[in-house]
Enzyme design. Structure first.
Site, mmCIF file in Angstrom:
data_model
loop_
_atom_site.group_PDB
_atom_site.id
_atom_site.type_symbol
_atom_site.label_atom_id
_atom_site.label_comp_id
_atom_site.label_asym_id
_atom_site.label_seq_id
_atom_site.Cartn_x
_atom_site.Cartn_y
_atom_site.Cartn_z
ATOM 1 N N SER A 137 0.868 -1.174 0.000
ATOM 2 C CA SER A 137 0.000 0.000 0.000
ATOM 3 C C SER A 137 0.910 1.231 0.000
ATOM 4 O O SER A 137 1.728 1.380 -0.902
ATOM 5 C CB SER A 137 -0.945 -0.035 1.205
ATOM 6 O OG SER A 137 -1.853 1.042 1.151
ATOM 7 N N HIS B 257 -2.254 -0.799 -3.628
ATOM 8 C CA HIS B 257 -3.392 0.061 -3.301
ATOM 9 C C HIS B 257 -3.135 1.448 -3.887
ATOM 10 O O HIS B 257 -2.220 2.144 -3.447
ATOM 11 C CB HIS B 257 -3.566 0.180 -1.787
ATOM 12 C CG HIS B 257 -3.885 -1.117 -1.114
ATOM 13 N ND1 HIS B 257 -3.733 -1.302 0.247
ATOM 14 C CD2 HIS B 257 -4.352 -2.288 -1.602
ATOM 15 C CE1 HIS B 257 -4.095 -2.523 0.560
ATOM 16 N NE2 HIS B 257 -4.465 -3.148 -0.541
ATOM 17 N N ASP C 67 -4.590 -5.384 5.343
ATOM 18 C CA ASP C 67 -4.873 -6.145 4.130
ATOM 19 C C ASP C 67 -3.663 -7.009 3.776
ATOM 20 O O ASP C 67 -2.527 -6.547 3.806
ATOM 21 C CB ASP C 67 -5.186 -5.192 2.969
ATOM 22 C CG ASP C 67 -5.589 -5.943 1.709
ATOM 23 O OD1 ASP C 67 -6.244 -6.999 1.834
ATOM 24 O OD2 ASP C 67 -5.260 -5.482 0.600
#
Length: 338
Positions: free
Chosen positions: A150, A177, A270
């Site tokens: 991310s 992300h 995540d």
């Protein structure tokens, strides 16, 4: 300016129109976070980011117009220069939709203002040493490499994939992300940074050794039973679509002990559950060490959950994988790893 001024969590220290003025004010104001446009008169946002991160390390969020190829390339290079995130500048949104976008931008700025950063420097290539680590033979025989990140991901991906040889024997799939409109530019940028070919994944596209497939924005990506990538629009997982958990879980399901998962820098959790599934099926899992992660949230959560076989600085991840695939001695933090 209104996005910041209207949010009670944020206080606007100063708004300026040029990078030169920002560079003059940063040492005096010492802001918690900087929102920077890419296209500025005089010095552009890329050079300003480099100089700020070199001399006055500060969390920087790039706010960019909807990117074409050139703008996306500049945005990616700003991330590589030390910016923490790139978000799309809202265009013509009003009412509830505009308020939701503004709230999202303000939340991103608030979160980034809490992130400690260090002066940008080249990663040192010296071997990582950690108390309690030892060397032992480790042989892994994966058939796929899956990565996810991310915040801070573009730089980390460029380092890990850039350290792999052009004849790397595995297919590579990854989740980053990032806003949907930036994903094609991100794939093009990464393709220019590494020897392996990088493509934005399409539904049904077969995975192939030595090729990197990037999950497109706002769609989950999984690996199908016949070695193809599948894209779908199921609900976000851990607030993310594409989700690292979804990708890693499919790798565990299809490849079992032949899966290799790597979780890099990023906020949240995540990827933790999916990485744990790869390890539970006998696959090998690596997370980025806090010494190099821009944000240690995702890899740190994976460590705490027991989903990681080993934690390594970003510059040691690819060499470790290559040594392990060759059956050579590697450092290990876990006597059960591998």
């Amino acid at each position: 300016m209104r996005v910041v001024a209207d949010d009670p969590r944020l206080e606007l220290a100063e708004a300026v129109e040029t990078a030169e003025e920002a560079l003059r004010l940063v040492p005096r104001l010492r802001p918690d976070v900087i929102s920077m446009d890419i296209c500025l008169p005089g010095m552009d946002g890329l050079e300003a980011t480099r100089q700020i991160m070199a001399h006055f390390p500060t969390p920087i969020v790039i706010v960019s117009d909807r990117p074409g190829g050139g703008a996306a390339h500049v945005s990616m290079n700003a991330l590589r220069s030390g910016a923490l995130s790139v978000i799309e500048k809202p265009q013509g949104l009003t009412g509830s939709a505009g308020a939701a976008v503004a709230q999202g931008i303000a939340t991103q700025l608030y979160i980034m203002s809490q992130v400690p950063v260090i002066r940008r420097r080249l990663m040192q290539a010296e071997p990582f040493r950690h108390k309690g680590m030892w060397s032992r033979p480790l042989a892994i025989h994966p058939r796929i490499l899956a990565l996810a990140a991310s915040t801070g991901g573009p730089t980390a991906f460029a380092r890990v994939l850039g350290d792999l040889p052009p004849d790397f024997a595995l297919p590579v799939v990854l989740v980053q992300h990032m806003g949907q409109s930036f994903m094609e530019g991100f794939a093009q940028w990464l393709d220019q940074q590494v020897a392996l070919p990088v493509r934005l994944a399409q539904h049904g596209m077969p995975i192939a050794r030595g090729q990197v497939l990037v999950a497109p924005g706002d769609r989950h990506m999984t690996v199908g039973p016949h070695g193809e990538v599948l894209l779908h629009d199921a609900a976000p997982v851990q607030g993310q679509r594409p989700s690292a958990d979804v990708l890693f879980s499919s790798v565990a399901r299809v490849f079992g002990a032949d899966g290799l998962g790597v979780l890099l820098t990023g906020m949240g959790e995540d990827g933790v559950e999916g990485l744990g599934r790869i390890r539970a099926r006998g696959g090998y899992t690596v997370v980025e060490d806090r010494s190099t992660a821009v944000i240690h949230g995702m890899p740190g959560a994976a460590e705490r959950a027991g989903a990681a076989c080993i934690s390594l600085p970003v510059h040691e991840i690819a060499p470790h994988i290559l040594r392990a695939m060759a059956g050579g001695p590697v450092p290990s933090q876990d006597p059960l790893a591998g």
